[in-house]
Design a protein around this motif. Structure first.
Motif, PDB file in Angstrom:
ATOM      1  N   ALA A  24       0.844  -1.196   0.000  1.00  0.00           N
ATOM      2  CA  ALA A  24       0.000   0.000   0.000  1.00  0.00           C
ATOM      3  C   ALA A  24       0.877   1.243   0.000  1.00  0.00           C
ATOM      4  O   ALA A  24       1.826   1.352   0.783  1.00  0.00           O
ATOM      5  CB  ALA A  24      -0.911   0.009   1.219  1.00  0.00           C
ATOM      6  N   SER A  25       0.555   2.155  -0.892  1.00  0.00           N
ATOM      7  CA  SER A  25       1.281   3.413  -0.984  1.00  0.00           C
ATOM      8  C   SER A  25       0.290   4.514  -1.323  1.00  0.00           C
ATOM      9  O   SER A  25      -0.604   4.316  -2.145  1.00  0.00           O
ATOM     10  CB  SER A  25       2.353   3.319  -2.074  1.00  0.00           C
ATOM     11  N   ALA A  26       0.431   5.644  -0.669  1.00  0.00           N
ATOM     12  CA  ALA A  26      -0.455   6.781  -0.937  1.00  0.00           C
ATOM     13  C   ALA A  26       0.318   8.068  -0.685  1.00  0.00           C
ATOM     14  O   ALA A  26       1.296   8.095   0.062  1.00  0.00           O
ATOM     15  CB  ALA A  26      -1.677   6.722  -0.038  1.00  0.00           C
ATOM     16  N   SER A  27      -0.135   9.128  -1.313  1.00  0.00           N
ATOM     17  CA  SER A  27       0.448  10.441  -1.054  1.00  0.00           C
ATOM     18  C   SER A  27      -0.665  11.463  -1.182  1.00  0.00           C
ATOM     19  O   SER A  27      -1.688  11.209  -1.813  1.00  0.00           O
ATOM     20  CB  SER A  27       1.588  10.746  -2.029  1.00  0.00           C
ATOM     21  N   GLY A  28      -0.476  12.595  -0.559  1.00  0.00           N
ATOM     22  CA  GLY A  28      -1.486  13.635  -0.642  1.00  0.00           C
ATOM     23  C   GLY A  28      -1.015  14.914  -0.004  1.00  0.00           C
ATOM     24  O   GLY A  28      -0.096  14.918   0.816  1.00  0.00           O
ATOM     25  N   GLU A  29      -1.633  15.996  -0.405  1.00  0.00           N
ATOM     26  CA  GLU A  29      -1.265  17.309   0.105  1.00  0.00           C
ATOM     27  C   GLU A  29      -2.509  18.184   0.186  1.00  0.00           C
ATOM     28  O   GLU A  29      -3.374  18.133  -0.681  1.00  0.00           O
ATOM     29  CB  GLU A  29      -0.234  17.954  -0.827  1.00  0.00           C
ATOM     30  N   ASP A  30      -2.580  18.968   1.253  1.00  0.00           N
ATOM     31  CA  ASP A  30      -3.627  19.984   1.379  1.00  0.00           C
ATOM     32  C   ASP A  30      -3.187  21.163   0.521  1.00  0.00           C
ATOM     33  O   ASP A  30      -2.319  21.940   0.912  1.00  0.00           O
ATOM     34  CB  ASP A  30      -3.782  20.379   2.848  1.00  0.00           C
ATOM     35  N   ILE A  31      -3.784  21.273  -0.654  1.00  0.00           N
ATOM     36  CA  ILE A  31      -3.349  22.284  -1.616  1.00  0.00           C
ATOM     37  C   ILE A  31      -3.594  23.693  -1.083  1.00  0.00           C
ATOM     38  O   ILE A  31      -2.769  24.589  -1.257  1.00  0.00           O
ATOM     39  CB  ILE A  31      -4.055  22.081  -2.973  1.00  0.00           C
ATOM     40  N   GLY A  32      -4.717  23.897  -0.395  1.00  0.00           N
ATOM     41  CA  GLY A  32      -5.039  25.221   0.133  1.00  0.00           C
ATOM     42  C   GLY A  32      -4.043  25.707   1.168  1.00  0.00           C
ATOM     43  O   GLY A  32      -3.723  26.894   1.236  1.00  0.00           O
ATOM     44  N   GLU A  33      -3.548  24.791   1.990  1.00  0.00           N
ATOM     45  CA  GLU A  33      -2.596  25.144   3.052  1.00  0.00           C
ATOM     46  C   GLU A  33      -1.153  24.855   2.651  1.00  0.00           C
ATOM     47  O   GLU A  33      -0.237  25.147   3.418  1.00  0.00           O
ATOM     48  CB  GLU A  33      -2.939  24.377   4.329  1.00  0.00           C
ATOM     49  N   ASP A  34      -0.952  24.194   1.514  1.00  0.00           N
ATOM     50  CA  ASP A  34       0.377  23.781   1.068  1.00  0.00           C
ATOM     51  C   ASP A  34       1.081  22.979   2.169  1.00  0.00           C
ATOM     52  O   ASP A  34       2.229  23.243   2.521  1.00  0.00           O
ATOM     53  CB  ASP A  34       1.218  24.991   0.639  1.00  0.00           C
ATOM     54  N   GLN A  35       0.340  21.995   2.714  1.00  0.00           N
ATOM     55  CA  GLN A  35       0.840  21.151   3.797  1.00  0.00           C
ATOM     56  C   GLN A  35       0.570  19.684   3.447  1.00  0.00           C
ATOM     57  O   GLN A  35      -0.405  19.367   2.764  1.00  0.00           O
ATOM     58  CB  GLN A  35       0.101  21.470   5.115  1.00  0.00           C
ATOM     59  N   PRO A  36       1.409  18.790   3.935  1.00  0.00           N
ATOM     60  CA  PRO A  36       1.130  17.362   3.735  1.00  0.00           C
ATOM     61  C   PRO A  36      -0.119  16.947   4.514  1.00  0.00           C
ATOM     62  O   PRO A  36      -0.479  17.576   5.510  1.00  0.00           O
ATOM     63  CB  PRO A  36       2.357  16.660   4.300  1.00  0.00           C
ATOM     64  N   LEU A  37      -0.771  15.887   4.047  1.00  0.00           N
ATOM     65  CA  LEU A  37      -1.910  15.326   4.772  1.00  0.00           C
ATOM     66  C   LEU A  37      -1.395  14.319   5.792  1.00  0.00           C
ATOM     67  O   LEU A  37      -0.698  13.371   5.439  1.00  0.00           O
ATOM     68  CB  LEU A  37      -2.872  14.636   3.803  1.00  0.00           C
ATOM     69  N   ASN A  38      -1.766  14.520   7.046  1.00  0.00           N
ATOM     70  CA  ASN A  38      -1.282  13.628   8.096  1.00  0.00           C
ATOM     71  C   ASN A  38      -1.994  12.285   8.123  1.00  0.00           C
ATOM     72  O   ASN A  38      -1.513  11.343   8.745  1.00  0.00           O
ATOM     73  CB  ASN A  38      -1.415  14.293   9.464  1.00  0.00           C
ATOM     74  N   ASN A  39      -3.151  12.184   7.487  1.00  0.00           N
ATOM     75  CA  ASN A  39      -3.867  10.913   7.537  1.00  0.00           C
ATOM     76  C   ASN A  39      -3.446   9.951   6.427  1.00  0.00           C
ATOM     77  O   ASN A  39      -4.102   8.950   6.193  1.00  0.00           O
ATOM     78  CB  ASN A  39      -5.379  11.140   7.515  1.00  0.00           C
TER      79      ASN A  39
END
Length: 148
Positions: A24-39
Motif C-alpha cells: 500500500a502506498s499513498a500520497s497527498g497534500e492539502d493544496i489550500g494550506e500547502d501542507q502534507p496530509l497527516n492521515n
C-alpha cells in the motif's frame, strides 16, 4: 494491491505452498494550506509464505510486515504528530483441524521483539511519552472455533 499465488505453478514439489503479498502506498497534500496530509500512511507491505497440508487438516504461514518511516517533511507543521521510524516484524501462524468442526489457531507475533509505533497511532500523542504507544513486543495467542 494484494495477491495470493499458489507455488505449484512453479513446480509440483511446491503443490501445497502459497505466497501472499500486499503493498500500500499513498500520497497527498492539502493544496489550500500547502501542507502534507497527516492521515496518509507511509509505504507499507506484507509478504507471507504458507503451507497447507494435503488433507487440509493443518497449515502454517511465515509473515513479514514492513512499513516505511514518516519524515518530518511529510507531516503538517501545525501537527501534534511526530516522525515515526520504519519497522519490520515477523509473525508465525499455525492452524489445525484436529477433528471435524474444530479449528485451532496459534499465533506467534513479533518474533524479534521489535519496539515500534505505527504512524496511525501517533495522532495527538506529542513528543512527551511516545513509548506508551508502542506495539506489543513478542506475544502469542491461541484460539479455537467450534462450528455447530
Amino acid at each position: 494491491m494484494s495477491a495470493k499465488v499458489s507455488l505449484a505453478r512453479i513446480a509440483d514439489a511446491f503443490e501445497n505452498w502459497h505466497l501472499r503479498a500486499a503493498l500500500a502506498s499513498a500520497s497527498g497534500e492539502d493544496i489550500g494550506e500547502d501542507q502534507p496530509l497527516n492521515n496518509v500512511d507511509p509505504l507499507n507491505g506484507v509478504i507471507g509464505l504458507g503451507y497447507t497440508s494435503t488433507n487440509r487438516r493443518w497449515g502454517s504461514e511465515f509473515i513479514i510486515t514492513a512499513a516505511q518511516g514518516k519524515d518530518e517533511s511529510d507531516i503538517a507543521t501545525d501537527s501534534d504528530h511526530f516522525a515515526s521510524g520504519g519497522y519490520g516484524v515477523i509473525d508465525l501462524l499455525f492452524n489445525m483441524n484436529p477433528i471435524d468442526r474444530l479449528m485451532v489457531n496459534i499465533g506467534l507475533f513479533n518474533l524479534t521483539n521489535r519496539q515500534y509505533i505505527r504512524w496511525i497511532d501517533t495522532v495527538g500523542i506529542g513528543n512527551d511519552a511516545p513509548l506508551r504507544f508502542t506495539q506489543p513486543g513478542f506475544n502469542a495467542s491461541v484460539s479455537a472455533r467450534i462450528d455447530f
